[in-house]
Design an enzyme around this catalytic site. Structure first.
Site, PDB file in Angstrom:
ATOM      1  N   ARG A 163       0.848  -1.206   0.000  1.00 35.98           N
ATOM      2  CA  ARG A 163       0.000   0.000   0.000  1.00 35.98           C
ATOM      3  C   ARG A 163       0.873   1.242   0.000  1.00 35.98           C
ATOM      4  O   ARG A 163       1.831   1.325   0.772  1.00 35.98           O
ATOM      5  CB  ARG A 163      -0.880   0.059   1.250  1.00 35.98           C
ATOM      6  CG  ARG A 163      -1.932  -1.018   1.345  1.00 35.98           C
ATOM      7  CD  ARG A 163      -2.698  -0.859   2.660  1.00 35.98           C
ATOM      8  NE  ARG A 163      -3.385  -2.079   3.032  1.00 35.98           N
ATOM      9  CZ  ARG A 163      -3.566  -2.468   4.292  1.00 35.98           C
ATOM     10  NH1 ARG A 163      -3.116  -1.720   5.287  1.00 35.98           N
ATOM     11  NH2 ARG A 163      -4.187  -3.598   4.558  1.00 35.98           N
ATOM     12  N   HIS A 179       2.607  -3.081   5.299  1.00 35.08           N
ATOM     13  CA  HIS A 179       2.084  -2.952   3.938  1.00 35.08           C
ATOM     14  C   HIS A 179       2.766  -1.805   3.195  1.00 35.08           C
ATOM     15  O   HIS A 179       2.876  -1.819   1.977  1.00 35.08           O
ATOM     16  CB  HIS A 179       0.564  -2.712   3.971  1.00 35.08           C
ATOM     17  CG  HIS A 179      -0.210  -3.923   4.395  1.00 35.08           C
ATOM     18  ND1 HIS A 179      -0.552  -4.935   3.533  1.00 35.08           N
ATOM     19  CD2 HIS A 179      -0.683  -4.297   5.603  1.00 35.08           C
ATOM     20  CE1 HIS A 179      -1.222  -5.870   4.188  1.00 35.08           C
ATOM     21  NE2 HIS A 179      -1.316  -5.514   5.451  1.00 35.08           N
ATOM     22  N   HIS A 217      -8.555  -8.078  13.061  1.00 32.43           N
ATOM     23  CA  HIS A 217      -8.119  -9.147  12.155  1.00 32.43           C
ATOM     24  C   HIS A 217      -9.047 -10.361  12.193  1.00 32.43           C
ATOM     25  O   HIS A 217      -8.602 -11.501  12.054  1.00 32.43           O
ATOM     26  CB  HIS A 217      -6.685  -9.555  12.466  1.00 32.43           C
ATOM     27  CG  HIS A 217      -5.678  -8.518  12.074  1.00 32.43           C
ATOM     28  ND1 HIS A 217      -5.561  -7.318  12.739  1.00 32.43           N
ATOM     29  CD2 HIS A 217      -4.778  -8.475  11.071  1.00 32.43           C
ATOM     30  CE1 HIS A 217      -4.607  -6.594  12.163  1.00 32.43           C
ATOM     31  NE2 HIS A 217      -4.117  -7.267  11.158  1.00 32.43           N
ATOM     32  N   HIS A 220      -9.529 -11.441   8.226  1.00 38.07           N
ATOM     33  CA  HIS A 220      -8.404 -11.776   7.352  1.00 38.07           C
ATOM     34  C   HIS A 220      -7.207 -12.184   8.199  1.00 38.07           C
ATOM     35  O   HIS A 220      -7.202 -11.985   9.412  1.00 38.07           O
ATOM     36  CB  HIS A 220      -8.041 -10.591   6.449  1.00 38.07           C
ATOM     37  CG  HIS A 220      -7.405  -9.427   7.178  1.00 38.07           C
ATOM     38  ND1 HIS A 220      -8.144  -8.474   7.865  1.00 38.07           N
ATOM     39  CD2 HIS A 220      -6.108  -9.065   7.339  1.00 38.07           C
ATOM     40  CE1 HIS A 220      -7.330  -7.578   8.399  1.00 38.07           C
ATOM     41  NE2 HIS A 220      -6.086  -7.921   8.107  1.00 38.07           N
ATOM     42  N   HIS A 222      -3.205 -11.390   8.450  1.00 37.02           N
ATOM     43  CA  HIS A 222      -2.112 -10.535   7.993  1.00 37.02           C
ATOM     44  C   HIS A 222      -0.794 -11.289   8.165  1.00 37.02           C
ATOM     45  O   HIS A 222      -0.503 -11.818   9.240  1.00 37.02           O
ATOM     46  CB  HIS A 222      -2.091  -9.242   8.828  1.00 37.02           C
ATOM     47  CG  HIS A 222      -0.825  -8.446   8.691  1.00 37.02           C
ATOM     48  ND1 HIS A 222      -0.733  -7.312   7.912  1.00 37.02           N
ATOM     49  CD2 HIS A 222       0.414  -8.634   9.241  1.00 37.02           C
ATOM     50  CE1 HIS A 222       0.506  -6.827   7.993  1.00 37.02           C
ATOM     51  NE2 HIS A 222       1.222  -7.612   8.786  1.00 37.02           N
TER      52      HIS A 222
HETATM   53 ZN    ZN Z   1      -2.281  -6.471   6.956  1.00 35.50          ZN
END
Ligand code: ZN
Length: 239
Positions: A163, A179, A217, A220, A222
């Site tokens: 990102r 990220h 979280h 998902h 990470h």
């Molecule tokens: Zn993440």
């Protein structure tokens, strides 16, 4: 001589120019690799072995073929049904070449799914140079390829990878999120449950694992490969 024998196998009877022709546009090894050797070809091998460290450990990508690289190679060979001898020869290279796309990403992952997660493209605008972020994304993908294979070859979906600073702010990421550095990937649940992913990741070279039960979280997992000691937090998965 090993080098000659390998060259014959790789090139067949018609040896071209001095530079070994690339089998697939990415990279082709020109000599067998074993403990004690070093060079760019060892480094290329190490990138593809990044997903085969000891449990909780990491494979150094430093161009030197030492005991840790040998151990990682043996794990790769065992996982892929090759003769386990810790030497990268023609059979190992054939398998590696079959696993890579022409841009050197592993076949089941692509730069496109791991680059700027806000709909942009590329690796600009983060906290690392674009080339560094891109390289880290490549290593992350090789780790995920190893993980995917270990989980029976079922698809792993990357919801967010690299990102830019702007993208990270929009995504609500932590200010110093990995990220931004290119070595993180958020995995969505799919055929594989989140805890299955989080638990398996421990074997494939990830320093950071955050999943179900860790704040923010639950939807998902990470994964990242930042510096420092490992942080594995997924209370509902009992890592
Ligand atoms: Zn993440």
């Amino acid at each position: 001589m090993i080098v000659t024998a390998l060259a014959l196998v790789t090139l067949g009877p018609v040896a071209g120019p001095a530079r070994t022709a690339s089998a697939d546009g990415c990279y082709t090894w020109g000599r067998a690799l074993r403990a004690g050797l070093s060079g760019g070809d060892v480094r290329q091998l190490q990138i593809r072995l990044a997903g085969y460290p000891p449990y909780g450990g990491r494979v150094s990508i430093d161009g030197g073929f030492g005991p840790a690289t040998r151990a990682a190679l043996r794990r790769f060979q065992a996982a892929r049904g090759l003769r386990v001898d810790g030497v990268a020869g023609p059979a190992t290279f054939r398998r590696l070449e079959a696993l890579q796309d022409s841009d050197c990403t592993p076949i089941h992952f692509s730069y496109r799914e791991i680059d700027d997660g806000c709909g942009g493209s590329g690796f600009d605008g983060g906290r690392a140079s674009s080339s560094t972020a891109r390289y880290r994304a490549l290593v992350t993908m090789w780790k995920m390829e190893a993980m995917r294979h270990a989980l029976g070859g079922r698809p792993i979906t990357v919801g967010s990878g690299f990102r830019s600073i702007r993208c990270n702010a929009r995504a609500g990421g932590a200010r110093n999120s990995r990220h931004l550095y290119g070595d993180a990937a958020d995995l969505d649940s799919g055929p594989l449950a989140l805890c299955t992913l989080a638990r398996r990741a421990r074997y494939h070279g990830f320093r950071g694992i955050f999943g179900p039960g860790y704040p923010g979280h639950s939807g998902h997992v990470h994964l990242d490969s930042g510096p420092g000691s490992r942080r594995w937090q997924a209370p509902r998965c009992r890592l």
